[in-house]
Design a protein around this motif. Structure first.
Motif, PDB file in Angstrom:
ATOM      1  N   UNK A  12       0.542 -10.981  -6.367  1.00 16.69           N
ATOM      2  CA  UNK A  12       1.506  -9.417  -5.962  1.00 16.69           C
ATOM      3  C   UNK A  12       0.614  -8.547  -6.497  1.00 16.69           C
ATOM      4  N   UNK A  13       0.240  -7.752  -5.824  1.00 15.77           N
ATOM      5  CA  UNK A  13      -0.540  -6.206  -5.998  1.00 15.77           C
ATOM      6  C   UNK A  13      -0.139  -5.036  -5.314  1.00 15.77           C
ATOM      7  N   UNK A  14       0.107  -4.152  -6.281  1.00 18.78           N
ATOM      8  CA  UNK A  14       0.731  -2.722  -5.587  1.00 18.78           C
ATOM      9  C   UNK A  14      -0.772  -1.792  -5.721  1.00 18.78           C
ATOM     10  N   UNK A  15      -0.988  -1.325  -4.519  1.00 19.98           N
ATOM     11  CA  UNK A  15      -2.229  -0.356  -4.619  1.00 19.98           C
ATOM     12  C   UNK A  15      -1.766   0.908  -4.017  1.00 19.98           C
ATOM     13  N   UNK A  16      -2.577   1.995  -4.296  1.00 21.78           N
ATOM     14  CA  UNK A  16      -2.226   3.276  -3.787  1.00 21.78           C
ATOM     15  C   UNK A  16      -2.714   3.126  -1.916  1.00 21.78           C
ATOM     16  N   UNK A  17      -2.085   4.107  -1.126  1.00 22.26           N
ATOM     17  CA  UNK A  17      -2.598   4.137   0.198  1.00 22.26           C
ATOM     18  C   UNK A  17      -3.923   4.487   0.100  1.00 22.26           C
ATOM     19  N   UNK A  18      -4.836   3.524   0.729  1.00 18.59           N
ATOM     20  CA  UNK A  18      -6.184   3.856   0.781  1.00 18.59           C
ATOM     21  C   UNK A  18      -6.882   4.688   1.670  1.00 18.59           C
ATOM     22  N   UNK A  19      -6.551   6.003   1.116  1.00 19.41           N
ATOM     23  CA  UNK A  19      -7.293   7.345   1.916  1.00 19.41           C
ATOM     24  C   UNK A  19      -8.318   7.631   0.744  1.00 19.41           C
ATOM     25  N   UNK A  20      -9.512   7.984   1.561  1.00 19.56           N
ATOM     26  CA  UNK A  20     -10.664   8.210   0.899  1.00 19.56           C
ATOM     27  C   UNK A  20     -11.393   7.190   0.431  1.00 19.56           C
ATOM     28  N   UNK A  21     -12.660   7.420  -0.274  1.00 22.40           N
ATOM     29  CA  UNK A  21     -13.390   6.340  -0.491  1.00 22.40           C
ATOM     30  C   UNK A  21     -12.970   5.417  -1.579  1.00 22.40           C
ATOM     31  N   UNK A  22     -12.779   5.928  -2.673  1.00 22.36           N
ATOM     32  CA  UNK A  22     -12.282   5.268  -3.915  1.00 22.36           C
ATOM     33  C   UNK A  22     -11.168   4.150  -3.663  1.00 22.36           C
ATOM     34  N   UNK A  23     -10.036   4.669  -2.926  1.00 25.32           N
ATOM     35  CA  UNK A  23      -9.039   4.048  -2.857  1.00 25.32           C
ATOM     36  C   UNK A  23      -8.957   2.948  -1.902  1.00 25.32           C
ATOM     37  N   UNK A  24     -10.179   3.394  -0.738  1.00 25.81           N
ATOM     38  CA  UNK A  24     -10.386   2.140   0.126  1.00 25.81           C
ATOM     39  C   UNK A  24     -11.128   1.053  -0.559  1.00 25.81           C
ATOM     40  N   UNK A  25     -11.947   1.345  -1.274  1.00 21.07           N
ATOM     41  CA  UNK A  25     -12.971   0.666  -2.027  1.00 21.07           C
ATOM     42  C   UNK A  25     -12.128  -0.383  -2.730  1.00 21.07           C
ATOM     43  N   UNK A  26     -11.136   0.192  -3.208  1.00 22.72           N
ATOM     44  CA  UNK A  26     -10.133  -0.591  -4.287  1.00 22.72           C
ATOM     45  C   UNK A  26      -9.543  -1.784  -3.221  1.00 22.72           C
TER      46      UNK A  26
ATOM     47  N   UNK B  37       0.972  -1.159   0.023  1.00 23.39           N
ATOM     48  CA  UNK B  37       0.145   0.037  -0.025  1.00 23.39           C
ATOM     49  C   UNK B  37       0.774   1.233  -0.175  1.00 23.39           C
ATOM     50  N   UNK B  38       2.173   1.058  -0.057  1.00 25.74           N
ATOM     51  CA  UNK B  38       3.167   2.076  -0.236  1.00 25.74           C
ATOM     52  C   UNK B  38       4.165   1.896  -1.299  1.00 25.74           C
ATOM     53  N   UNK B  39       3.365   1.949  -2.613  1.00 29.15           N
ATOM     54  CA  UNK B  39       4.315   1.576  -3.846  1.00 29.15           C
ATOM     55  C   UNK B  39       5.464   2.447  -4.116  1.00 29.15           C
ATOM     56  N   UNK B  40       5.480   3.932  -3.631  1.00 28.77           N
ATOM     57  CA  UNK B  40       6.544   4.616  -3.923  1.00 28.77           C
ATOM     58  C   UNK B  40       7.690   4.392  -2.740  1.00 28.77           C
ATOM     59  N   UNK B  41       7.197   4.081  -1.712  1.00 33.55           N
ATOM     60  CA  UNK B  41       8.263   3.966  -0.637  1.00 33.55           C
ATOM     61  C   UNK B  41       8.594   2.261  -0.499  1.00 33.55           C
ATOM     62  N   UNK B  42       8.117   1.379  -1.464  1.00 30.77           N
ATOM     63  CA  UNK B  42       8.682  -0.032  -1.515  1.00 30.77           C
ATOM     64  C   UNK B  42       8.829  -0.376  -2.784  1.00 30.77           C
TER      65      UNK B  42
END
Lengths: 481, 487
Positions: free
Chosen positions: B289-303, B269-274
C-alpha cells in the motif's frame, strides 16, 4: 393567443398516446399511476389543461427539476445586482448557483454589483447550535465590506428550516442596526415540489419587505411601465428594454434581470406592468393590481410574429403617440426580420423541434421557431402550473406530445418516437441527446449566447438555431468503419 | 415612525462614491478588514461532499448515483459535472419534501430505488445523502436493509451508501466517503487467502481530469502492469460520440473492483482526497500500500515511476525514460518564460501540491497558496515543499480562506498569474493577470479536462500553456518597437 389548430402529418392522438403508453409501461405500477396524468397528446381547442402539473416529483426518476432555493436564489433574488444575496446554510447551494444562470449584470463586481457567492458556510456546529449568531455577524460584515450594497437577502437552504433558526428576527434586527433592507426568505429546498414555490416565496418577500418603500424622484409620466419576469439571460433585458423605449415607454424598473432594489421598491407607481415570465412573477403582478390598481399584460418578445402581436397589444393600453410609434417601429423592423427569415428559413423549413424548459419558454419560443419554418412536435415544463398549460396547448400543433416534469427516461422515449431535428432544453439533457447525434440548444442559458429577446435577439436566435441544426459536425457522427 | 415620514426616493450612488469604493477594495486597509471576517464566506472555491460522492459513483461500471435528499441537490451536482466535462451525468434523487422532515425519508428512498431500478437498469446504485436526511437523522443502514427485506431491491443487488452531509468537509471528502463505501461493499468476503491478482490498484483521487486517467493508463501500459482503477471516470466523462447514448459508458468493472482486495499493490495518488479509504485499504487489502502525491512535475512523476518499477520488479521502460527526457528538454527550453514569475494558486490539497511542485522545478514562485478546505497535515506538507526550494522562500500558505481574500492578496501583493478553476476569473480580471485553468470546475474553456497535467506529458502541457500565454501577453501588449519576430 393563436388558436390555429395546427396539424402535423403522421402525428395523431392515437400515435402519441401509444408513445406515451409505451414509455409508461416500464414503470412500476405506483409510479405509472402517478406519471400517467402528466403526459398527453395535445388538445389545442379543449380550453382545459390536458396534463396534471405542479405535483411532487416521483422519487428515483431523474427529473430535471430544481428546488425552492434555486427558484429564489437563481431566479428571483439573485439577478438583483445591487444587493448582497447570502446563501444561508452549507457551502454547496450557493456554489452551484454561482454564475451559472447567465443573468448578466451592469456595474462593478464587488463595488456596486454583487454577482458573487456569499454564504454562511454552515459547519456541523452551526447545525447543532443554530446559525442565528453567525448570521447576525455576517450581515454586519457584508455591510462593512460592501458599503454600496442597497440591501441584503438571506436565502435559506434546507438545514436552516429544519433546525428551527429564526432568520426573520435576525434580519429584522440587522435591518435596524445596519439601516438597510435585510430580507429573510424562507426558501429551503425541501419546500414545495420545484423551483416554482421558491418564485412564489420570493414574490411574497418582495411584497412584504420591498414594494412601496421607495418613490421615483422624477415626475411620473403616462408611459411609465415596469418590465417584469425578464432575467437578462445573455442580455435579454437590454434588448427588450431598448425596444420598449423605442416605442416611447419609460422602463422604470426591471424584475429582476440587471435589477436595482430601490427601483423595484418604487414599481407601485408605474402605469402598467409588462410581464414576460408569467410563471415566476404573476404573483406580484396580481398583488400590484389589487393593492395599487396597476394593470398587467403578458407579452412575448420571441420572434417577429409574436413581437409584432405583442407590440400592438401593448399599444392598445396607451394613447395614439405610442400606437403610432409601434407601427413605425414594426415598419422599421419588418424588412430586417424578413431578411433574417429569408436567410435561414430555407435551411430550417419543416424541421421539428422538441422543448423541455422551465416555466415560460416551452410556449413562448414556439412562435420564433415557426417564424423560421420549424414545427414544435413536443413541449413540456419542469415546474409549470395548470395556467401555463392552458396557455401552451393552443400554441402547439394538435396531438403533439405534452409532458409535465418528465423523467429523462420518458423524454428519451418521446424523442425516439417524434424524431426531432432539434431539442431545446437544459444542460442536464444536452449531452444525452448530442450523444445520439441530435442537435441541441440549451434553452435556459441560450447556450452561452443571447440575447434572444426582441428584434435584436431574433437575429441571434435564428443564427444559433441554424448553427445547431446544420452544423457540419453532425455529418461526421457515423463512422465509415 | 411618524405618520408624516419623509418619502424615500430612489437614489443613485454618486460616481465619486463608486470610484472611492473601487479604489478602497484594492487597498491594504480593505485587506485587513477582509481578513478579519469571522462569519461571512465570499467566493469559496470548494463545493460540498455529495458532488464528490457522485463523482466516485460514476467511476464504477453500470452505477447509478442516487441522492437521498432534496431533488434540487441532484440537479446541482449533475449540472456542475455536465458543465465541466460537457458530458451527461446521469443521477437520480428521491425528491424528499416537507413530509420527509416529519416522517423521515424511508418511503422516498424505497420508492426511488424501485423506480430507478426499473427505468435505468443499473448494476449498482450508490446512495449518498444531501443535507436534509442528515439533519433529521435518517438511518440509511436500516432503510436500505428494510428495502431489501421488503423486496424493493433484490437481496444481492449492490447498494453501497455513504453519509455525505454538506456541512462538513468538501467535495473531496464526499469522494472519499463514497469510494470507501463502494469498495467495502464490493470487496466484502472476496478476500482469498493466498490469492494475488498480480494487478495494481490505482486510486487517482478526486481528479476531474479524464486526460490524467489516460496518461496513467499509458504509463502503466508501457510498464506492462495490469491495473484496476479505483475508480475510473475516464470513459464515464469522455465517451465517444457515435450516435448512441449509453447511460453507463464506462467505469471500473464491479468484479475487478471486488477482486481489488487481492491486488499485488494499491497506490493512491490523491492522498488527501482518499485519506479514509486508504486507511481502510491499508488495514484490509492484500499486497503493498503506497500513498504518493499526484504526479505533477518531474520529481513527483519520477517518484511514481520508480515506485511502479520497485513494486512490480520491472525496469523503467526506455520509452518512459525518453518521455522524461523530452519533458525536461521542454522545461529547459521554456524556463526563461516562467522563471521568477509569481503565481497565486488555489484549489484542492492534492492539486495544489502538484502545481507547486511543478512551479518550483521551473523556477516559478508559488507566492500565494490558498486552500479553502484543507488540514494541518496538508499545510505542513506544503510548507516542507516550499522550504525545500529557493523559489519557495517568501511564499505563503493561506488556509481556510476564500477567493475574496485572494482578491485582496492579488491587489496588495501582485503576482503574474493565477492557477485554479474558473471561479477565479473575476479576481484574475480585476488584477489583469492570466488564469491558468488547471483545477475544477472549468466552465468557460473547452477540452481542458482532456489534457493531462500528470506525468511527463502533463508537465509538458503545463509548460506549453503557461509559457505561451506569457509570450502572448508580451506580443499583445508591448510597444510596436518591441514587437519582434522571435520570442
Amino acid at each position: 393567443m393563436s388558436h390555429s389548430n395546427k396539424k402535423i402529418e403522421g402525428i395523431t392522438k392515437e400515435f402519441t398516446q401509444a408513445v406515451i403508453d409505451k414509455a409508461l409501461d416500464v414503470y412500476p405500477e405506483k409510479a405509472r399511476k402517478k406519471r400517467a396524468p402528466h403526459l398527453a397528446p395535445n388538445d389545442p381547442t379543449s380550453g382545459s389543461t390536458c396534463v396534471k402539473s405542479n405535483r411532487k416529483t416521483v422519487p428515483g426518476v431523474m427529473s430535471a427539476r430544481g428546488c425552492a432555493y434555486a427558484g429564489a436564489k437563481g431566479v428571483v433574488w439573485g439577478p438583483i445586482r445591487d444587493m448582497v444575496h447570502v446563501s444561508h446554510g452549507p457551502v454547496g447551494c450557493g456554489w452551484y448557483s454561482w454564475g451559472t444562470r447567465r443573468n448578466l449584470m451592469s456595474g462593478i463586481n464587488g463595488v456596486n454589483q454583487f454577482g458573487m457567492q456569499f454564504t454562511s458556510d454552515f459547519q456541523e456546529k452551526d447545525i447543532v447550535y443554530g446559525g442565528d449568531k453567525k448570521l447576525k455577524t455576517l450581515l454586519a460584515e457584508a455591510h462593512e465590506l460592501f458599503p454600496l450594497a442597497k440591501g441584503i437577502s438571506v436565502l435559506s437552504e434546507c438545514p436552516v428550516g429544519l433546525i428551527g433558526d429564526d432568520i426573520n428576527s435576525v434580519a429584522k434586527q440587522a435591518a435596524k442596526d445596519l439601516d438597510i433592507p435585510v430580507i429573510p426568505c424562507n426558501c429551503e429546498g425541501f419546500r414545495g415540489v420545484s423551483q416554482s414555490l421558491g418564485h412564489h416565496i420570493s414574490n411574497d418577500t418582495i411584497r412584504d419587505y420591498i414594494i412601496g418603500t421607495r418613490e421615483f424622484a422624477e415626475p411620473s409620466s403616462p408611459y411609465d411601465i415596469s418590465l417584469i419576469g425578464d432575467y437578462n439571460i445573455g442580455g435579454d433585458v437590454w434588448s427588450a428594454k431598448a425596444l420598449l423605449e423605442e416605442i416611447g415607454l419609460n422602463v422604470k424598473s426591471v424584475w429582476t434581470g440587471d435589477g436595482e432594489l430601490e427601483k423595484i421598491a418604487a414599481t407601485h407607481t408605474v402605469k402598467l406592468n409588462l410581464i414576460h415570465c408569467y410563471r415566476s412573477m404573476n404573483y406580484m403582478c396580481k398583488v400590484m393590481e389589487e393593492k395599487y390598481g396597476i394593470p398587467w399584460l403578458e407579452f412575448n418578445f420571441f420572434g417577429p410574429t409574436k413581437i409584432r402581436e405583442s407590440l400592438r397589444q401593448i399599444a392598445e393600453r396607451f394613447d395614439d403617440t405610442i400606437k403610432e410609434n409601434v407601427e413605425r417601429v414594426i415598419a422599421k423592423y419588418d424588412p430586417i426580420m424578413q431578411a433574417i427569415v429569408d436567410e435561414y428559413k430555407p435551411r430550417l423549413d419543416g424541421k421539428k423541434v422538441m422543448l423541455l424548459v422551465g416555466g415560460l419558454r416551452p410556449r413562448h419560443t414556439i412562435g420564433a421557431y415557426e417564424d423560421l419554418g420549424m414545427v414544435c412536435v413536443g413541449s413540456g415544463y419542469e415546474f409549470a402550473h395548470g395556467d401555463d398549460y392552458e396557455r401552451t396547448q393552443p400554441e402547439m400543433p394538435e396531438a403533439t406530445v405534452v409532458y409535465d416534469d418528465p423523467s429523462e427516461f420518458e423524454f428519451e422515449q418521446f424523442v425516439h418516437a417524434m424524431k426531432p431535428d432539434l431539442i431545446g432544453s437544459g444542460i442536464k439533457e444536452k449531452y444525452v441527446f448530442q450523444k445520439m447525434g441530435i442537435p441541441f440548444r440549451q434553452m435556459h442559458s441560450w447556450d452561452y449566447s443571447g440575447p434572444y429577446h426582441g428584434y435584436q435577439g431574433f437575429s441571434i436566435f435564428a443564427r444559433d438555431i441554424d448553427m445547431a441544426v446544420n452544423s457540419p459536425t453532425w455529418g461526421l457522427v457515423k463512422s465509415p468503419f | 415612525m411618524s405618520a408624516e415620514a419623509a418619502v424615500n426616493y430612489v437614489t443613485e450612488t454618486p460616481m465619486e462614491e463608486i470610484e472611492r469604493v473601487s479604489a478602497w477594495i484594492n487597498s491594504e486597509e480593505y485587506k485587513e478588514k477582509n481578513f478579519a471576517r469571522q462569519a461571512l464566506v465570499i467566493n469559496p472555491p470548494h463545493a460540498c461532499q455529495p458532488l464528490g460522492a457522485q463523482m466516485a459513483a460514476h467511476g464504477f461500471e453500470g452505477t447509478l448515483p442516487f441522492v437521498h435528499g432534496s431533488q434540487g441537490c441532484a440537479s446541482y451536482y449533475r449540472s456542475t459535472l455536465n458543465r465541466h466535462f460537457r458530458e451527461p451525468a446521469p443521477a437520480v434523487s428521491d425528491s424528499m419534501t416537507e413530509d420527509g422532515a416529519v416522517f423521515g425519508g424511508q418511503n422516498n428512498l424505497h420508492e426511488g430505488l424501485e423506480n430507478a431500478l426499473a427505468l435505468y437498469k443499473p448494476k449498482m446504485i450508490a446512495v449518498f445523502t444531501s443535507c436534509m436526511p442528515e439533519v433529521i437523522g435518517d438511518d440509511l443502514t436500516a432503510f436500505i436493509r428494510n428495502a431489501k427485506k421488503k423486496g424493493v431491491v433484490p437481496e444481492d443487488f449492490p447498494t453501497p451508501y455513504a453519509n455525505t452531509p454538506s456541512f462538513t468537509g468538501s467535495h473531496i471528502h464526499g469522494y472519499d466517503a463514497m469510494l470507501g463505501s463502494i469498495l467495502k461493499y464490493l470487496t466484502e468476503g472476496k478476500q482469498i487467502e493466498g490469492r494475488c491478482t498480480g494487478k495494481l490498484n490505482l486510486i487517482a483521487g478526486c481528479d476531474f481530469n479524464t486526460g490524467n486517467y489516460r496518461e496513467y493508463t499509458k504509463i502503466l501500459k508501457e510498464f506492462g502492469i495490469p491495473t484496476t482503477f479505483l475508480a475510473d471516470i475516464s470513459e464515464s466523462f469522455d465517451s465517444p460520440l457515435d450516435g448512441t447514448y449509453k447511460i453507463y459508458p464506462g467505469g471500473t468493472k464491479l468484479e475487478d473492483a471486488a477482486d481489488s482486495v487481492n491486488g499485488k499493490a494499491t497506490i493512491t495518488l490523491g492522498p488527501y482526497a482518499t485519506a479514509k479509504t486508504f486507511t481502510w485499504i491499508k488495514e484490509t487489502y492484500s499486497g503493498a500500500h503506497v500513498a504518493l502525491p499526484i504526479p505533477m512535475g518531474i520529481a513527483k512523476t519520477d517518484a511514481f515511476i520508480l515506485k511502479l518499477s520497485e513494486l512490480f520488479g520491472k525496469p523503467v521502460p526506455a520509452s518512459l525514460k525518453a518521455d522524461r527526457g523530452r519533458a525536461v528538454d521542454a522545461m529547459t527550453d521554456a524556463h526563461q518564460y516562467i522563471h521568477g514569475k509569481k503565481f497565486a494558486l488555489y484549489g484542492d490539497p492534492d492539486y495544489l501540491l502538484g502545481y507547486v511542485s511543478f512551479l518550483l522545478e521551473m523556477g516559478g514562485i508559488p507566492y500565494h497558496i490558498l486552500c479553502s478546505k484543507g488540514s494541518k497535515k496538508f499545510e505542513k506538507e506544503m510548507q516542507a515543499l516550499l522550504d525545500g526550494s529557493l523559489y519557495g522562500a517568501g511564499c505563503k500558505i493561506y488556509m481556510s480562506k476564500d477567493l475574496w481574500h485572494m482578491r485582496s492578496l492579488l491587489m496588495t501583493e501582485p503576482v503574474d498569474a493565477m492557477i485554479g478553476d474558473t471561479h477565479g476569473k473575476f479576481a484574475a480580471r480585476d488584477a489583469r493577470i492570466p488564469l491558468f485553468r488547471f483545477g475544477f470546475p472549468i466552465f468557460d474553456r473547452v477540452n481542458k479536462h482532456r489534457y493531462p497535467l500528470v506525468g511527463y506529458q502533463g508537465a509538458l502541457n503545463m509548460i506549453t500553456e503557461i509559457a505561451n500565454k506569457f509570450i502572448d501577453i508580451k506580443d499583445d501588449t508591448c510597444e510596436d518597437r518591441y514587437f519582434e519576430m522571435m520570442r
